[in-house]
Write a protein that holds these residues in place. Structure first.
Motif, mmCIF file in Angstrom:
data_model
loop_
_atom_site.group_PDB
_atom_site.id
_atom_site.type_symbol
_atom_site.label_atom_id
_atom_site.label_comp_id
_atom_site.label_asym_id
_atom_site.label_seq_id
_atom_site.Cartn_x
_atom_site.Cartn_y
_atom_site.Cartn_z
ATOM 1 N N LYS A 1 0.669 -1.145 0.231
ATOM 2 C CA LYS A 1 0.154 0.106 0.295
ATOM 3 C C LYS A 1 1.029 1.158 -0.056
ATOM 4 O O LYS A 1 2.044 1.124 0.261
ATOM 5 C CB LYS A 1 -0.931 -0.075 1.095
ATOM 6 N N LYS A 2 0.378 2.225 -0.339
ATOM 7 C CA LYS A 2 1.252 3.732 -0.034
ATOM 8 C C LYS A 2 1.595 3.844 1.100
ATOM 9 O O LYS A 2 0.992 3.681 2.192
ATOM 10 C CB LYS A 2 0.224 4.800 -0.735
ATOM 11 N N SER A 3 2.659 4.511 1.545
ATOM 12 C CA SER A 3 3.205 5.033 2.663
ATOM 13 C C SER A 3 3.005 6.499 2.983
ATOM 14 O O SER A 3 2.782 7.200 1.984
ATOM 15 C CB SER A 3 4.734 4.630 3.056
ATOM 16 N N ILE A 4 3.294 6.836 3.935
ATOM 17 C CA ILE A 4 3.319 8.250 4.201
ATOM 18 C C ILE A 4 4.920 8.858 4.461
ATOM 19 O O ILE A 4 5.518 8.237 5.346
ATOM 20 C CB ILE A 4 2.487 8.952 5.424
ATOM 21 N N CYS A 5 5.178 9.880 3.933
ATOM 22 C CA CYS A 5 6.398 10.599 4.335
ATOM 23 C C CYS A 5 5.929 11.863 5.096
ATOM 24 O O CYS A 5 5.463 12.913 4.353
ATOM 25 C CB CYS A 5 7.150 10.827 3.050
ATOM 26 N N PHE A 6 6.286 11.697 6.406
ATOM 27 C CA PHE A 6 5.921 12.664 7.285
ATOM 28 C C PHE A 6 7.086 13.788 7.437
ATOM 29 O O PHE A 6 8.239 13.475 8.068
ATOM 30 C CB PHE A 6 5.457 12.448 8.525
ATOM 31 N N GLY A 7 6.786 14.995 7.204
ATOM 32 C CA GLY A 7 8.110 16.049 7.490
ATOM 33 C C GLY A 7 8.789 16.251 6.287
ATOM 34 O O GLY A 7 8.753 15.200 5.344
ATOM 35 N N PHE A 8 9.463 17.176 5.777
ATOM 36 C CA PHE A 8 10.542 17.447 4.771
ATOM 37 C C PHE A 8 11.678 16.632 5.134
ATOM 38 O O PHE A 8 12.380 16.853 5.938
ATOM 39 C CB PHE A 8 11.029 18.739 4.718
ATOM 40 N N PRO A 9 11.977 15.488 4.283
ATOM 41 C CA PRO A 9 12.963 14.584 4.689
ATOM 42 C C PRO A 9 14.197 14.699 3.820
ATOM 43 O O PRO A 9 14.024 15.489 2.919
ATOM 44 C CB PRO A 9 12.563 13.364 4.086
ATOM 45 N N TYR A 10 15.357 13.992 4.139
ATOM 46 C CA TYR A 10 16.472 13.859 3.147
ATOM 47 C C TYR A 10 15.949 13.549 1.763
ATOM 48 O O TYR A 10 15.069 12.377 1.826
ATOM 49 C CB TYR A 10 17.568 13.347 3.856
ATOM 50 N N ILE A 11 16.360 13.996 0.757
ATOM 51 C CA ILE A 11 15.675 13.696 -0.550
ATOM 52 C C ILE A 11 15.476 12.372 -1.063
ATOM 53 O O ILE A 11 14.334 12.077 -1.436
ATOM 54 C CB ILE A 11 16.584 14.508 -1.628
ATOM 55 N N ASP A 12 16.564 11.422 -0.884
ATOM 56 C CA ASP A 12 16.189 10.028 -1.368
ATOM 57 C C ASP A 12 15.265 9.033 -0.342
ATOM 58 O O ASP A 12 14.715 8.171 -1.018
ATOM 59 C CB ASP A 12 17.514 9.476 -1.322
ATOM 60 N N THR A 13 14.988 9.734 0.789
ATOM 61 C CA THR A 13 13.808 8.993 1.460
ATOM 62 C C THR A 13 12.561 9.035 0.418
ATOM 63 O O THR A 13 11.944 8.054 0.522
ATOM 64 C CB THR A 13 13.783 9.456 2.857
ATOM 65 N N LEU A 14 12.280 10.339 0.248
ATOM 66 C CA LEU A 14 11.123 10.452 -0.535
ATOM 67 C C LEU A 14 11.122 9.747 -1.972
ATOM 68 O O LEU A 14 10.068 9.312 -2.125
ATOM 69 C CB LEU A 14 10.773 12.016 -0.649
ATOM 70 N N LYS A 15 12.097 9.627 -2.521
ATOM 71 C CA LYS A 15 12.349 9.157 -3.726
ATOM 72 C C LYS A 15 12.209 7.628 -3.600
ATOM 73 O O LYS A 15 11.598 7.014 -4.568
ATOM 74 C CB LYS A 15 13.714 9.355 -4.367
ATOM 75 N N ILE A 16 12.529 6.970 -2.660
ATOM 76 C CA ILE A 16 12.323 5.421 -2.162
ATOM 77 C C ILE A 16 10.987 5.239 -2.168
ATOM 78 O O ILE A 16 10.440 4.283 -2.938
ATOM 79 C CB ILE A 16 13.111 5.097 -1.066
ATOM 80 N N LEU A 17 10.012 5.956 -1.416
ATOM 81 C CA LEU A 17 9.036 5.839 -1.247
ATOM 82 C C LEU A 17 8.150 6.074 -2.443
ATOM 83 O O LEU A 17 6.852 5.446 -2.656
ATOM 84 C CB LEU A 17 8.148 6.947 -0.148
ATOM 85 N N GLU A 18 8.380 6.805 -3.419
ATOM 86 C CA GLU A 18 7.780 7.271 -4.526
ATOM 87 C C GLU A 18 7.916 6.226 -5.617
ATOM 88 O O GLU A 18 7.116 5.978 -6.388
ATOM 89 C CB GLU A 18 8.037 8.681 -5.022
ATOM 90 N N LYS A 19 9.070 5.942 -5.750
ATOM 91 C CA LYS A 19 9.578 4.928 -6.885
ATOM 92 C C LYS A 19 9.550 3.426 -6.623
ATOM 93 O O LYS A 19 9.480 2.776 -7.832
ATOM 94 C CB LYS A 19 10.978 5.449 -7.270
ATOM 95 N N PHE A 20 9.381 2.988 -5.605
ATOM 96 C CA PHE A 20 9.795 1.533 -5.435
ATOM 97 C C PHE A 20 8.495 1.006 -4.592
ATOM 98 O O PHE A 20 8.564 0.418 -3.515
ATOM 99 C CB PHE A 20 10.875 1.257 -4.417
ATOM 100 N N GLY A 21 7.509 1.198 -5.201
ATOM 101 C CA GLY A 21 6.068 0.505 -4.514
ATOM 102 C C GLY A 21 5.091 1.185 -5.257
ATOM 103 O O GLY A 21 5.220 1.963 -6.177
#
Length: 599
Positions: free
Chosen positions: A306-326
Motif C-alpha cells: 500500500k502507499k506509505s506516508i512521508c511525514f515532514g520534509f525529509p532528506y531527498i532520497d527517502t522521498l524518492k524511495i517511497l515514490e519510486k519503489f512501490g
C-alpha cells in the motif's frame, strides 16, 4: 587550529588525504552552483565525492575491467554486492529507461565476477573471495542506473573495490611484495545472460587493469600494523560489537575494552528504553539510505503493498524511495500538527497505509514529529512507523519505543571520522508487527556490509558517546551567538524549532544534537556568510570536524521553488558542528557574520 586539516583545492577529499573520505571540498557558494550545473571548472577537479552521488576511483577501475570483458561498445555497467540488488537495478532501469525513451524493450544483462585467493588456508589480509554482480545496460541509460545507485545506497563500497583490485593485482604481479602478508590470487568469471543457458568461462589472464596504487598498500599496512584497524579476519566480531552498541545494551564502555570483552559482556543495561531488545534485533547495511530502502522493502514483503506516508520534509532520497519503489506515497512536507489532522481525516475516509516514515529531528529543518500522536494513529489504523534517528541519536533522544522500525546512518556521528559508510535497522520487539517482520527479515536479509567497513565503523564508534556530548555543548554555544545577531533571519535547531515536542523525547543527559540550519535576509548575505566561514565545506554531516554546505543548492537545485513551499529556502546554510575548541568555533562564526555587508 581547527580539529580537521582543511583541504586546499576544489574537489579534494574531506578529510584531507583520506582514501575513503565521504565528503568533498566545495569551499564557495559558486563552487556548489557550478557543481550542480556540471561546469568543467569543478567537475574536472573532483577527485572525491559523497559515495552515493560520486563513484569512487577504485570502483571505476573495477567497472572498467567488467566493461572490458562483458560489455558491448554501446554498454556501461554498475557493480553490486549481491544478486538481488543487481536484479532490482535491472528492473528499475527497464521501468524508467523505457518510460523515458519510448523504445522497444532492451536486454539489460547480469554478470558475475568472482575473485578467489590462491591459498584460502593462510590467514592474511587477503583471505576472502569476492563476487561482484555486474549490471550491463545501454550507455544512455547510465543516469537512470546511477539514480538507482543513489536512491538505494546498495552499490559496492570503495573498500570492497580496493580489496578486489588488490586480489587481481596480486595474481598479475608475482613481485607484489609491498606488504609481506599478501600473496598471489586467482579468480574466475561467470557470465549470465537471459539468452544464454550456461555460463561462459573467460580466462583470467585476459583481464587487464592499471597498476594498483602503492599508496593503497601503504594505507592498509599502516592501519593494520599500528592498531588503527584490525585485520579483516575480525569483521564478524566487529559486527557483533556494532550491533550491541546500536542496540544500546553496552552502557558506558571503557578505554581499552577489546572486541572479545565487548561481545561477551552480559546485558545489564538498556539505553533504548525498550524491554527485551538485543543485538539480534539489529541489522547492518552498507549505507544509511540502504537501511531505509530495505525497511520499505521489508514492509512491502511482510504486508499487502500500500502507499506509505512521508511525514515532514525529509532528506531527498527517502522521498524518492517511497515514490519510486512501490505503490507510491502521500507527502506531508510540513510535518505539522495540521498535517496530522489531515492524515487522520485521510485514514478516517478509508485510506489504508503501509507505513509512516519520518526523521527525528528532520534534516535540514530540525523539526520534531509528534511521535505519540502518530503512534496512536498507527495503532488505531494498522500501519507501521519507521523513524530515522540519524540526527537525534539515542544518546540525545529516546524514540525507539514509538517505532516499529528504527533506521540510522552510521556514516554520520556514530562514526564521526567521515571515512566509511554504513547503516542500521532496529526492530522494536515490543510492537505487534515484530514477529511478522522478524520472520520475513530472517528469510530475506543478506549482510552486505563489507567486512573492512565494519571494522572501521567499530573502531570509530567506540567514542561516539563522549563525542556527542562535546558536540552538543559546542552547538549550543554557537546557537547562542547566532540567535542574538540581527543579521540572522532564522535558526533551525531543536532547541528553537518545535522545542516543546523535542523535550518530550530528550533524554535527561542528552542535548540538542550537532546540526542546525541558518537563513539570512538575502541570498547575497547567505553567500557572504558561507564563503567567509573558515571551516570545512562539503556534503555530509555528523563529522568530528565542523562542516557546512548550502543545503538547498546541493540537494534541491532543480526544484528550488518546490523546496521553498516547505520552508527550505534557497539561501539556507546547514552546519554540522564538530569537536573543535568552542572559542575557535565562536571566532570562526563571528568572522563569517562580520563579512555580511550592510544592506
Amino acid at each position: 587550529m581547527l580539529y580537521q586539516e582543511l583541504p586546499t583545492e576544489i574537489g579534494d577529499p574531506i578529510p584531507a588525504n583520506t582514501p575513503h573520505a565521504i565528503s568533498v571540498n566545495l569551499p564557495t557558494w559558486q563552487d556548489n552552483i557550478d557543481y550542480e550545473e556540471a561546469h568543467e571548472r569543478v567537475i574536472s577537479r573532483m577527485s572525491n565525492g559523497y559515495p552515493r552521488f560520486f563513484i569512487h576511483n577504485q570502483i571505476k577501475k573495477l567497472m572498467s575491467i567488467c566493461e572490458q570483458k562483458f560489455a558491448k561498445e554501446t554498454e556501461s555497467c554498475l557493480l553490486f554486492p549481491n544478486h538481488s540488488t543487481a536484479h532490482r537495478c535491472r528492473i528499475y532501469i527497464r521501468q524508467y529507461y523505457l518510460s523515458e525513451k519510448f523504445v522497444s524493450p532492451v536486454c539489460i544483462r547480469l554478470a558475475e565476477l568472482t575473485v578467489v585467493p590462491l591459498d584460502e588456508n593462510i590467514s592474511t589480509s587477503f583471505h576472502e573471495s569476492v563476487t561482484l554482480h555486474v549490471v550491463l545496460f545501454p550507455k544512455d541509460a547510465f543516469p537512470i542506473a546511477k539514480s538507482f545507485w543513489q536512491h538505494t545506497g546498495v552499490g559496492i563500497s570503495s573498500r570492497l573495490a580496493e580489496y578486489a583490485l588488490g586480489l587481481m593485482q596480486a595474481k598479475q604481479d608475482e613481485q607484489y611484495t609491498k606488504i609481506p602478508t599478501k600473496r598471489r590470487s586467482s579468480f574466475k568469471i561467470r557470465y549470465c545472460n537471459p539468452q544464454i543457458s550456461s555460463p561462459k568461462r573467460i580466462s583470467p589472464t585476459d583481464i587487464t587493469f592499471s597498476e594498483h596504487s602503492e599508496k593503497v598498500e601503504e594505507n592498509c599496512y599502516v592501519e593494520e600494523r599500528y592498531g588503527r584497524n584490525l585485520p579483516i579476519l575480525f569483521a564478524n566480531k566487529a559486527k557483533i560489537a556494532l550491533k550491541r552498541r546500536i542496540a544500546g545494551v553496552l552502557g558506558i564502555e571503557k578505554n581499552g575494552d577489546n572486541l572479545d570483552e565487548v561481545i561477551s559482556r552480559p546485558i545489564d543495561t538498556n539505553e533504548r528504553g525498550v524491554n527485551g531488545i538485543t543485538e539480534n534485533d539489529v541489522y547492518l547495511f552498507p549505507t544509511g539510505m540502504s537501511s531505509i530502502f530495505h525497511a520499505h522493502q521489508l514492509l512491502l514483503e511482510a504486508f499487502q503493498p500500500k502507499k506509505s506516508i512521508c511525514f515532514g520534509f525529509p532528506y531527498i532520497d527517502t522521498l524518492k524511495i517511497l515514490e519510486k519503489f512501490g505503490p507510491g506515497c502521500h507527502f506531508f512536507g510540513n510535518g505539522s500538527s495540521e498535517d496530522i489532522d489531515t492524515i487522520e481525516n485521510l485514514l478516517m475516509s478509508g485510506e489504508q497505509i503501509l507505513a509512516l516514515f519520518c526523521e527525528f529531528p528532520s534534516n535540514p529543518l530540525c523539526k520534531s514529529a509528534d511521535l505519540k500522536r502518530l503512534r496512536e494513529l498507527a495503532d488505531k489504523y494498522n500501519f507501521s512507523i519507521v523513524i530515522d534517528e540519524t540526527i537525534g541519536n539515542f544518546i540525545n533522544v529516546e524514540v525507539l519505543k514509538w517505532a516499529d522500525i528504527m533506521v540510522s546512518s552510521l556514516s554520520k556521528i556514530f562514526s564521526g571520522d567521515s571515512n566509511v559508510m554504513g547503516g542500521s535497522m532496529v526492530l522494536n520487539p515490543q510492537r505487534r508487527y515484530y514477529d511478522t517482520l522478524k520472520k520475513v527479515i530472517e528469510i530475506e536479509y543478506e549482510d552486505l556490509l563489507w567486512g573492512e567497513d565494519a571494522i572501521v565503523l567499530e573502531r570509530n564508534s567506540r567514542t561516539f558517546r563522549e563525542r556527542i556530548l562535546k558536540i552538543n555543548e559546542n552547538t549550543e554555544e554557537i546557537y547562542e551567538l547566532l540567535r542574538k545577531n540581527p543579521k540572522v533571519k532564522k535558526i533551525y535547531y531543536p532547541k528553537q524549532i518545535t522545542s516543546e515536542i523535542y523535550l518530550q523525547y530528550k533524554r535527561s543527559q542528552g542535548g540538542y544534537g550537532g546540526l542546525f540550519s541558518i537563513t539570512f535576509h538575502s541570498n547575497l548575505a547567505s553567500q557572504q556568510f558561507f564563503d567567509a566561514l573558515p571551516i570545512a565545506k562539503g556534503p555530509s554531516l555528523g563529522t568530528n570536524f565542523t562542516l557546512a554546505c548550502p543545503y538547498t543548492i546541493l540537494a534541491h537545485y532543480l526544484e528550488l521553488d518546490w523546496a521553498s513551499k516547505y520552508g527550505v529556502e534557497s539561501g539556507l546554510v546547514r552546519v554540522s558542528v564538530g569537536l573543535e575548541d568552542k572559542e575557535i568555533l565562536l571566532k570562526a562564526f563571528q568572522k563569517a557574520l562580520d563579512s555580511i555587508s550592510d544592506e
